[in-house]
Enzyme design. Structure first.
Site, PDB file in Angstrom:
ATOM      1  N   SER A 232       0.878  -1.141   0.053  1.00 55.50           N
ATOM      2  CA  SER A 232      -0.173  -0.219   0.344  1.00 55.50           C
ATOM      3  C   SER A 232       0.760   1.239   0.137  1.00 55.50           C
ATOM      4  O   SER A 232       0.165   2.006  -0.539  1.00 55.50           O
ATOM      5  CB  SER A 232      -1.040  -0.304   1.093  1.00 55.50           C
ATOM      6  OG  SER A 232       0.294  -0.035   1.986  1.00 55.50           O
TER       7      SER A 232
ATOM      8  N   ASP B   9      -2.176   6.816  10.211  1.00 58.85           N
ATOM      9  CA  ASP B   9      -1.489   5.786  10.991  1.00 58.85           C
ATOM     10  C   ASP B   9       0.287   6.408  10.782  1.00 58.85           C
ATOM     11  O   ASP B   9       0.187   6.956  10.131  1.00 58.85           O
ATOM     12  CB  ASP B   9      -1.688   4.337  10.712  1.00 58.85           C
ATOM     13  CG  ASP B   9      -1.510   4.608   9.581  1.00 58.85           C
ATOM     14  OD1 ASP B   9      -0.525   4.984   8.189  1.00 58.85           O
ATOM     15  OD2 ASP B   9      -2.204   3.235   8.379  1.00 58.85           O
TER      16      ASP B   9
ATOM     17  N   GLY C 171      -1.572  -4.391   1.753  1.00 60.91           N
ATOM     18  CA  GLY C 171      -1.664  -5.352   2.455  1.00 60.91           C
ATOM     19  C   GLY C 171      -1.095  -6.031   2.002  1.00 60.91           C
ATOM     20  O   GLY C 171      -1.238  -7.446   2.662  1.00 60.91           O
TER      21      GLY C 171
ATOM     22  N   HIS D 105       1.160   4.961   6.516  1.00 60.25           N
ATOM     23  CA  HIS D 105       1.016   5.652   5.559  1.00 60.25           C
ATOM     24  C   HIS D 105       0.597   6.399   5.134  1.00 60.25           C
ATOM     25  O   HIS D 105       0.068   7.438   5.503  1.00 60.25           O
ATOM     26  CB  HIS D 105      -0.718   4.808   4.759  1.00 60.25           C
ATOM     27  CG  HIS D 105      -1.352   3.488   5.388  1.00 60.25           C
ATOM     28  ND1 HIS D 105      -1.106   2.666   6.054  1.00 60.25           N
ATOM     29  CD2 HIS D 105      -0.238   2.706   3.867  1.00 60.25           C
ATOM     30  CE1 HIS D 105      -0.878   1.655   5.343  1.00 60.25           C
ATOM     31  NE2 HIS D 105      -1.015   1.164   4.216  1.00 60.25           N
TER      32      HIS D 105
ATOM     33  N   ASN E  27       4.584  -5.728   5.732  1.00 61.91           N
ATOM     34  CA  ASN E  27       3.705  -6.600   5.927  1.00 61.91           C
ATOM     35  C   ASN E  27       4.531  -8.090   5.429  1.00 61.91           C
ATOM     36  O   ASN E  27       3.834  -9.026   5.926  1.00 61.91           O
ATOM     37  CB  ASN E  27       2.013  -6.917   5.155  1.00 61.91           C
ATOM     38  CG  ASN E  27       1.584  -5.578   4.446  1.00 61.91           C
ATOM     39  OD1 ASN E  27       1.444  -4.015   5.984  1.00 61.91           O
ATOM     40  ND2 ASN E  27       1.377  -5.066   3.553  1.00 61.91           N
TER      41      ASN E  27
END
Ligand SMILES: *[C@@H]1O[C@H](CO)[C@@H](O)[C@H](O)[C@H]1NC(C)=O
Length: 225
Positions: free
Chosen positions: A27, A181, A60, A184, A92
């Site tokens: 992402s 967050d 993701g 991102h 991830n």
């Protein structure tokens, strides 16, 4: 005179008409970033390049799930000789011992098809999160470097170049680049991170740097050791 002409001619070797840059990642690179108000840096890379960018990054995903879902294979079917593929994962990824393996497998399969592969280290999380600048890279940064060395492909330390781009900025500015967050980026942060990638690209001297449209002197920041 020949001394001047030969390197120039060599710079054009490997340039094939209609070349494309494909991006594989998560992402932090992907279209739409990690949701509302964020964007992946891959969406800004085309502003700096003379050839088209096809952003195949997907939110993701890890190097493993990108492999298992056939996403690396999908890129493999699209690439032609002379194309470029930038592979950037880490956010991830969990199973440390398999991370370099998946990157290496993908890189080698693209090299076999005549593509120029670049493994790029992951973007940093908000370095100003705690109010003091923290520049410790994720453990996946070194692993990405190892994967690039093992697969004998180019490496861009995107993490280090992005940290260098964040460092001179006020804490509030850097915080505003992470609206939801610590991972991102907002569109402005994604643009900065894309520019940092290009700085790393130009400093590292990969073949893809021949396609950067900006004059080197116009790109912010210094080369890192
Ligand atoms: C290159 O120039 C374009 C504007 O033409 C800009 O959007 C882009 O961010 C620049 N890239 C770098 C690496 O400075």
């Amino acid at each position: 005179m020949w001394k001047a002409i030969i390197p120039l001619a060599l710079a054009f070797v490997g340039q094939v008409a209609g070349q494309t840059v494909y991006l594989a990642g998560d992402s932090t690179t992907a279209p739409g970033g990690g949701g509302e108000g964020t964007e992946g840096w891959g969406q800004y890379l085309h502003y700096s390049l003379k050839i088209p960018v096809v952003n195949k990054a997907f939110a993701g995903r890890s190097a493993r799930s990108f492999t298992r879902e056939g996403r690396f294979d999908e890129i493999g079917k699209l690439i032609k000789k002379g194309d470029f593929v930038v592979i950037e994962f880490g956010h991830n990824d969990e199973t440390v011992h398999t991370f370099p393996y998946y990157l290496e497998q993908a890189a080698k399969s693209y090299v076999a098809k005549g593509a120029h592969v670049l493994i790029s280290s992951q973007t940093p999380n908000n370095p100003d999160e705690s109010g003091v600048f923290v520049s410790a890279p994720s453990r996946f940064v070194d692993l990405a470097k190892t994967a690039a060395a093992n697969a004998k492909v180019d490496y861009v330390d995107h993490s280090a170049y992005a940290l260098a781009a964040y460092k001179p900025l006020p804490v509030q500015t850097v915080d505003s680049y992470f609206p939801n967050d610590h991972t991102h980026t907002a569109p402005k942060g994604a643009d900065l991170v894309a520019q940092a990638f290009v700085r790393g690209l130009v400093c590292g001297g990969s073949l893809l740097s021949n396609y950067v449209k900006n004059a080197t002197s116009a790109i912010e920041g210094a080369c890192l050791k």
